[in-house]
Design an enzyme around this catalytic site. Structure first.
Site, PDB file in Angstrom:
ATOM      1  N   GLU A   1       0.797  -1.223   0.000  1.00 52.93           N
ATOM      2  CA  GLU A   1       0.000   0.000   0.000  1.00 52.93           C
ATOM      3  C   GLU A   1       0.834   1.281   0.000  1.00 52.93           C
ATOM      4  O   GLU A   1       0.441   2.272  -0.614  1.00 52.93           O
ATOM      5  CB  GLU A   1      -0.948   0.016   1.215  1.00 52.93           C
ATOM      6  CG  GLU A   1      -2.083  -0.990   1.131  1.00 52.93           C
ATOM      7  CD  GLU A   1      -3.072  -0.677   0.019  1.00 52.93           C
ATOM      8  OE1 GLU A   1      -3.293   0.520  -0.277  1.00 52.93           O
ATOM      9  OE2 GLU A   1      -3.611  -1.638  -0.568  1.00 52.93           O
TER      10      GLU A   1
ATOM     11  N   SER B   1     -46.499 -37.215  26.070  1.00 47.99           N
ATOM     12  CA  SER B   1     -46.384 -37.852  27.384  1.00 47.99           C
ATOM     13  C   SER B   1     -45.437 -37.152  28.345  1.00 47.99           C
ATOM     14  O   SER B   1     -45.393 -37.523  29.523  1.00 47.99           O
ATOM     15  CB  SER B   1     -45.942 -39.313  27.214  1.00 47.99           C
ATOM     16  OG  SER B   1     -46.965 -40.058  26.591  1.00 47.99           O
TER      17      SER B   1
END
Length: 766
Positions: free
Chosen positions: A88, A466
């Protein structure tokens, strides 16, 4: 085309000319007074997202528009800084905000670009900081001049290290990640200091174009950019030739989920609940000020629950066969067009842990070739075709057949091997609580959060079947029924207003056993005796009894079908209710979030420590809880859940299976020690799970898998027998019901390897 090209290049060319002519300084000086204030840079306060952690410090979620970690420049690895500067701004520490040498190169390149050559920029890191904070990305001469002037001003206000620190924490790097530390976790699941050179170079290549070079969406372009970074580092002597070669050869393991919140931990549903809690208290600030939320979840148990749910949902899905492709796509003849069609089709498929989306390129009964999103072509043969074999048969129906263009899922089958699979359509949920404090230990709200955001633990209202029976039996214990009471298992027929017209309950096996004990009826989940008991109790009384455990009465019927679980519950409700049996009769409130802190560690919220033994928390007589617990232990030893005791080799397990009519829902709710957990499976659009599927095949295996981890270090214990119970025959009754001449002071009937237990100190830490 030439006028358009000249128009696009003119601002950059003109700026380069200004710079080279020496006209930049007066131009910049003339606009310095009009440029924005740079306080946002000099007093840098990045938006740091909300983060969610387990009780033992594992990050499980991150929320905010921006994923970001702030890392001081001194703590950024030198190799990371070297890679960024190499690609960069190699002369960053030498220039004053404008790199004149680079500007000259850019001017020459841009002049060449007028004839169709490569175009090049001259922006330094300081100029990028200026642009990121204050400017648009428009390529106009005024904007470029302002950018240069801002860079000059920033250079006067901050040191080079301060500028680099801002840049490396602020720059956008794709996938909502800002800064290199956040990107390291997003793409590789690692902290910066743990990155290899190859991984470091890939991240360093992102600032130029985070979309184009995104390793999740564009792995090939990302690799090309990575190679350019490595080549530049070698040219600048930042790495050796040997390092360069090793980095080029290193295979990269990029997180395909793009760093989704909670990804990899299996705790996305937990993280979302914590996010809701933080937002409810702090609003939008929760996502920007670096708050951290600590939950009660235990990382190892959460992982065990996540794996248990997935393993058993997949097992169920495989029992019921291959369904065929998820979709089909037309494959064009041209190579480039074909690659684009494949990429478009796969980008539409959600990323699901362990299930890789692929497009079939060729298919035969002995070999299938597929293409994946990262451009790989994979061969699948042998055992990898087994599950999908019916779809490879020449006689396969059109909707099932695998042919070129079919979109399927594949899974790793070992080293360099793949197998055809499919994403289960069945939904599942799991939740575990501390029965004494109510704190969550694990929560899995569905098969995969990326597939469905609905949290089935807290939001799915399903028939309990149940698993509701123990609460009906508990109501019976309040009215004179006891475990040894004889109850008749014989046909019943109701046509009155309580049950509806001509209702005749049946047992699952279609048989009747005649006179049996209450204990036997619950242990073996006999339907008819349960209905008979409820009929003798009065439905209204039983419903009110259910309310003690936290059930919503408005969701439960006022007729005898209540006994068979035709109401509606959530898995969380069931877990909280079973905790009452596990802890001796106390109601506990589920607790997930213990603390919320700001980025400096100041506690902004702290949950009060649970006190389960307060008198106000008792909802069930200790004797009732003991008797219900003793029957639930028999379910896990001799009844419908006996495989739990066999597999876990423990005698302190208790719980109840549940299967609703037509096997639409499968449940198991149970506990051991102070850990209570509930597993559920079913379809979101209710339909049968299969005539041979039950709670014991659907939910109990996941419960066992989780408890194997959760109970690994917990000793087996039996409960203390509360005062007021007496022995009559082989079982317990309330002392006041026992005949005076036959009642004896009972002694604990403990298994030889069990020890008495009691509730924990209410002041103890959760």
């Amino acid at each position: 085309m030439m006028p358009s090209c000249r128009s696009r290049l003119f601002p950059r060319f003109a700026l380069s000319a200004l710079l080279l002519s020496g006209a930049w300084a007066p131009a910049a000086a003339g606009i310095l007074d009009e440029i924005p204030d740079i306080g946002a840079v000099t007093d840098y306060r990045p938006k740091v997202p909300l983060r969610v952690y387990t009780a033992d410090g594992v990050l499980i979620g991150e929320f905010g528009a921006e994923r970001r970690d702030f890392v001081p420049v001194a703590k950024i690895p030198p190799l990371m800084k070297a890679a960024v500067l190499a690609i960069e701004d190699a002369r960053f520490y030498e220039h004053g905000g404008i790199d004149w040498i680079r500007a000259l190169g850019a001017a020459k390149a841009n002049l060449g670009a007028l004839g169709g050559g490569y175009r090049q920029g001259a922006s330094t890191i300081t100029m990028q900081v200026a642009r990121n904070f204050f400017l648009s990305r428009d390529k106009t001469l005024p904007r470029k001049l302002t950018e240069a002037a801002l860079a000059y001003k920033i250079e006067q206000a901050l040191s080079k290290d301060q500028i680099l620190e801002v840049y490396m924490n602020q720059i956008y790097l794709g996938q909502r990640s800002y800064g290199f530390s956040s990107a390291a976790r997003t793409y590789f699941g690692k902290p910066l200091e743990a990155l290899s050179l190859a991984e470091t170079a890939m991240l360093a290549g992102l600032p130029q174009n985070p979309s184009r070079h995104n390793p999740v969406a564009n792995p090939q372009r990302a690799q090309q950019r990575q190679q350019a970074v490595l080549k530049r580092m070698l040219a600048l002597d930042k790495i050796t030739e040997a390092q360069y070669r090793r980095a080029l050869a290193e295979p990269l393991q990029v997180r395909r989920d793009g760093g989704a919140a909670g990804a990899g931990a299996g705790a996305e549903y937990v993280a979302e609940l914590a996010r809701q809690a933080a937002y409810a208290r702090f609003g939008q600030a929760a996502y920007e000020r670096g708050y951290t939320v600590t939950t009660t979840i235990l990382a190892a148990e959460q992982s065990a629950a996540y794996q248990a749910v997935r393993r058993n949902a997949i097992a169920y899905d495989r029992r019921h066969g291959y369904r065929g492709p998820e979709a089909r796509v037309k494959l064009p003849a041209g190579t480039r067009e074909r690659e684009q069609a494949i990429a478009d089709a796969l980008l539409q498929r959600p990323a699901i842990d362990g299930f890789v989306a692929a497009v079939v390129l060729a298919a035969s009964p002995k070999r299938v070739v597929v293409a994946t999103r990262d451009g790989q072509s994979l061969d699948i043969s042998g055992a990898g075709l087994g599950f999908a074999a019916p779809a490879l048969s020449p006689t396969a129906k059109a909707g099932l057949r695998l042919a070129p263009g079919a979109v399927i899922r594949i899974a790793s089958a070992g080293k360099n091997a793949w197998a055809i699979t499919q994403v289960p359509q069945v939904a599942a949920a799991f939740v575990a609580l501390d029965a004494h404090t109510g704190t969550y230990r694990a929560l899995v709200g569905g098969f995969d959060y990326q597939l469905q955001k609905l949290n089935h633990v807290t939001q799915a209202w399903r028939q309990p079947g149940s698993v509701i029976k123990p609460f009906v039996y508990s109501a019976g214990l309040e009215r004179g029924f006891f475990p040894g009471t004889t109850i008749v298992d014989a046909p019943l027929d109701f046509s009155d207003e309580k049950a509806g017209a001509s209702w005749s309950p049946r047992n699952d096996d279609g048989l009747f056993e005649g006179p049996i004990t209450v204990r036997h009826a619950l242990t073996h989940s006999r339907n008819v005796p349960t209905v008979r008991m409820l009929h003798s109790l009065d439905v209204g009384y039983a419903r009110e009894h259910l309310a003690r455990f936290g059930f919503d009465l408005a969701r439960h019927p006022g007729n005898l079908t209540l006994a068979l679980g035709t109401g509606a519950v959530t898995p969380l409700q069931v877990a909280s209710a079973y905790a009452v049996f596990a802890n001796g009769g106390y109601r506990v409130e589920p607790l997930l979030v213990t603390t919320i802190q700001d980025r400096e560690g100041k506690v902004l919220f702290e949950a009060p420590r649970p006190r389960p033994r307060q008198d106000s928390a008792r909802v069930l007589d200790a004797r009732n809880a003991f008797l219900a617990d003793s029957m639930l232990r028999d379910v896990a030893r001799h009844g419908t859940a006996a495989q739990a005791s066999r597999q876990l080799q423990r005698l302190d397990l208790a719980g109840k299976t549940g299967t609703t009519s037509n096997a639409i829902d499968g449940w198991f709710a149970g506990y051991a020690g102070h850990v209570v957990a509930v597993a559920w499976m079913g379809y979101d659009e209710p339909r049968s799970l299969g005539s041979r599927e039950f709670g014991s095949t659907l939910a109990l295996p996941a419960w066992i898998d989780y408890m194997r981890v959760a109970l690994a270090r917990l000793p087996q214990r039996a409960p203390l027998v509360p005062e007021g119970l007496a022995r009559v025959g082989d079982d317990w009754v309330y002392a006041e019901y026992a005949a005076q001449e036959t009642a004896e002071q009972p002694q604990p009937d403990l298994q030889p390897d069990l020890q008495p237990d009691s509730l924990p100190d209410p002041q103890a830490s959760p």
